[in-house]
Every structure is written in structure tokens, then in C-alpha cells.
Design an enzyme around this catalytic site. Structure first.
Site, mmCIF file in Angstrom:
data_model
loop_
_atom_site.group_PDB
_atom_site.id
_atom_site.type_symbol
_atom_site.label_atom_id
_atom_site.label_comp_id
_atom_site.label_asym_id
_atom_site.label_seq_id
_atom_site.Cartn_x
_atom_site.Cartn_y
_atom_site.Cartn_z
ATOM 1 N N TYR A 70 7.998 -10.979 11.023
ATOM 2 C CA TYR A 70 7.289 -9.707 10.849
ATOM 3 C C TYR A 70 7.160 -8.948 12.158
ATOM 4 C CZ TYR A 70 3.480 -6.494 9.550
ATOM 5 O OH TYR A 70 2.714 -5.381 9.303
ATOM 6 N N THR A 108 0.819 -1.218 0.000
ATOM 7 C CA THR A 108 0.000 0.000 0.000
ATOM 8 C C THR A 108 0.851 1.266 0.000
ATOM 9 O OG1 THR A 108 -1.718 -1.187 1.241
ATOM 10 C CG2 THR A 108 -1.840 1.225 1.200
#
Length: 316
Positions: A192, A136
Site C-alpha cells: 500500500y 469511499t
């Protein structure tokens, strides 16, 4: 802390608002795309550009919300030129559709403001199976910019007015994984960490602008590309995935965070101010040139990111 910052070389500071930094500037005849223009500083950026006479195209994920914002601005600014178009930056198909529809409108494009973003989300994949923040915040804008670049070049040639590409980054670009960009582990859920992944995407915004600036200069094109940190801002939707932090921030933030009009100032300054004419490949903060991290100035890393991004938007 920005509370104690004074005016810089530009004559502006962290206290300056978007209206302050564009006072007296006539943007009539210019067309700008602002991504993420339906919330936060995106709304204020669109409003102030429209106030200065710019034809603003609001590129938004939720068209209904975007239209409501448009109507609010039109009530305040008689004769404002504003269009609303759908764009979901986490979907390359949506980005391609937006670019195609914009090109079909035959509008010129002087200014591209890559403003939209998500912050520190839980691990998720985009529509194209790429880690959501990288997809994004960086990749969607990288693709959008590439698709609209010819339109910007034509506009710059025909209008004889400098084009400007503005990437919204963040001081969060300093808080990253040790390697900066995890080229081989972009989708690695096991390693992550949401804030490092956010920092990675914001580092990518700066590297993208720098490499683009270099390429535009080599091509002799009158288009600049810069990146910026808008500031830490109260009352935005970026922290929606962090309920407790968001709540506390809203309670105490008014004492030391920027307001939305202050948060949109640097974007509007870089997009419109004559002081920035010919300035490219720079990082701005508080409407002044600033210094990003060492990684953000790494030309080899910028080139590698460019090539990596091309492989992602053009899969074999």
C-alpha cells in the site's frame, strides 16, 4: 500551472467561479443530490445550485454539521430548497439506507453529484473490509449510483429533461499503481502507498463514469455521465491526514491554488450548463473538456472495474 490558463472553448477558465459558470441559468424544478456537501467545494456546490433554484439534497456523514451549513445557506438565499440526509460512503449499509430513504421521499432526481472523498489516508479498511479510499471514493458512489439509477430514469422520462451524473475525480488519477487498478490486491497492506491508492480511486471515478455513459447510451436513456478534476484547492479538509503538507499548503496555496468558489466551478458547469447537454463520457477540467490518462480511456479496464465492483457490492 493553472495561473497561466486562459479561457477555453466554453468561455470559462480556471479563474471562473461556480457563480460565474451558472450565471443566468434557472434550475427551478430540478432536484440534485450532492455527496460530501458539508465541507469544502461540496458546500459551495450546494449553495450555488440552491442559488440557481435547484432543490438540493445534502448527503453528509455528519448531519449536525450539514444542518449548520443548510442554515447558513438559508440565511443567504431566501426560499432555498435544501434537505440534509445522512450518508457514510464507506459503509454499504449506510448507502443502501440513504437510497431507500430518498426513494421513500418520492422526490425526483435530475442530478447526482458524487463529490465526497478522502485523500491519501493511512491504510485502513472500511466497514465492509475494503481499503478505505477505494471503498469511499469509488465503491460507495458506484453503489449509490446503481441504487438511484431507476429513479433518475423515471425522472428523465416524466420531466423530459436530461439527467446528469457527475463524478469528481482528480488529476491525481495519473499517479497510480503500474496496473492502474489492483483488482487482486485491493486490500494488500504490504504494497500500500497512500498516494497511489488515492490515484487508483480517482482513476476508478473516471472509468465508472465512462462505462456508465456507454451503458446509458446503449439503453437510449437521456442521462449523461461525466467526470472532472475540480482543481487543486486551498482550504479543504482533504489533506487532514498530512499535517505538515496541509500547513505549508495553507500558507502558500493562496498564491497558486484555486479558491473554493473556483474549485466548485467545473462541477456546477457540468451539472447545469446548457453547453454540456448531450455530452457524456467526457473528462472536464477548468469548465472545459480535457483529456485524462491513457488508462482512464481504457474501455476494457472500465468494463473489468464495473464487473469487479458488482461483485463487491453483491457478495455471495
Amino acid at each position: 500551472m493553472w495561473l497561466f490558463s486562459g479561457k477555453g472553448a466554453s468561455g470559462f477558465s480556471a479563474y471562473s467561479t461556480a457563480e460565474d459558470v451558472t450565471q443566468g441559468i434557472d434550475g427551478t424544478g430540478l432536484t440534485a443530490i450532492v455527496t460530501g456537501a458539508s465541507s469544502g467545494i461540496g458546500v459551495e456546490t450546494a449553495r450555488v445550485l440552491a442559488l440557481r433554484g435547484v432543490h438540493v439534497v445534502m448527503a453528509v456523514r455528519n448531519v449536525g454539521v450539514g444542518r449548520n451549513v443548510k442554515e447558513t445557506i438559508l440565511k443567504e438565499i431566501n426560499g432555498a430548497k435544501i434537505d440534509v440526509m445522512e450518508l457514510d460512503l464507506s459503509s454499504m449499509a449506510s448507502v443502501r439506507k440513504f437510497a431507500s430513504e430518498f426513494q421513500s421521499s418520492n422526490l425526483p432526481l435530475n442530478i447526482l453529484i458524487n463529490n465526497a472523498g478522502v485523500m491519501a489516508t493511512p491504510f485502513m479498511l472500511s466497514h465492509d473490509n475494503i481499503e478505505l479510499q477505494f471503498a469511499t471514493n469509488h465503491l460507495g458512489h458506484f453503489l449509490l449510483t446503481n441504487l438511484l439509477l431507476e429513479t433518475m430514469k423515471c425522472t428523465a422520462r416524466e420531466s423530459k429533461r436530461e439527467g446528469r451524473i457527475v463524478n469528481l475525480s482528480s488529476e491525481g488519477h495519473r499517479i497510480v499503481y503500474p496496473e492502474g487498478i489492483r483488482f487482486d490486491q485491493i486490500n494488500d497492506e504490504s504494497g500500500y502507498f497512500s498516494w497511489f491508492a488515492y490515484g487508483q480511486s480517482k482513476l476508478a471515478n473516471i472509468l465508472h463514469a465512462n462505462e456508465l455513459a456507454k451503458r446509458l447510451k446503449e439503453d437510449g436513456v437521456e442521462i449523461t455521465a461525466n467526470s472532472l478534476h475540480p482543481g487543486s484547492i486551498i482550504m479543504t479538509n482533504l489533506m487532514r491526514h498530512h499535517g505538515l503538507i496541509n500547513t505549508v499548503g495553507q500558507m502558500i496555496g493562496k498564491y497558486f491554488l484555486k479558491s473554493i468558489p473556483q474549485g466548485a466551478a467545473t462541477t456546477c458547469y457540468v451539472a447545469l450548463h446548457p453547453q454540456v447537454k448531450g455530452v457524456s463520457g467526457e473528462y472536464f477540467m477548468d469548465s472545459n473538456i480535457s483529456q485524462p490518462s491513457i488508462k482512464a480511456k481504457d474501455e476494457d479496464l472500465a468494463k473489468r472495474l464495473w464487473d469487479f465492483s458488482l461483485t463487491l457490492i453483491n457478495p455471495k
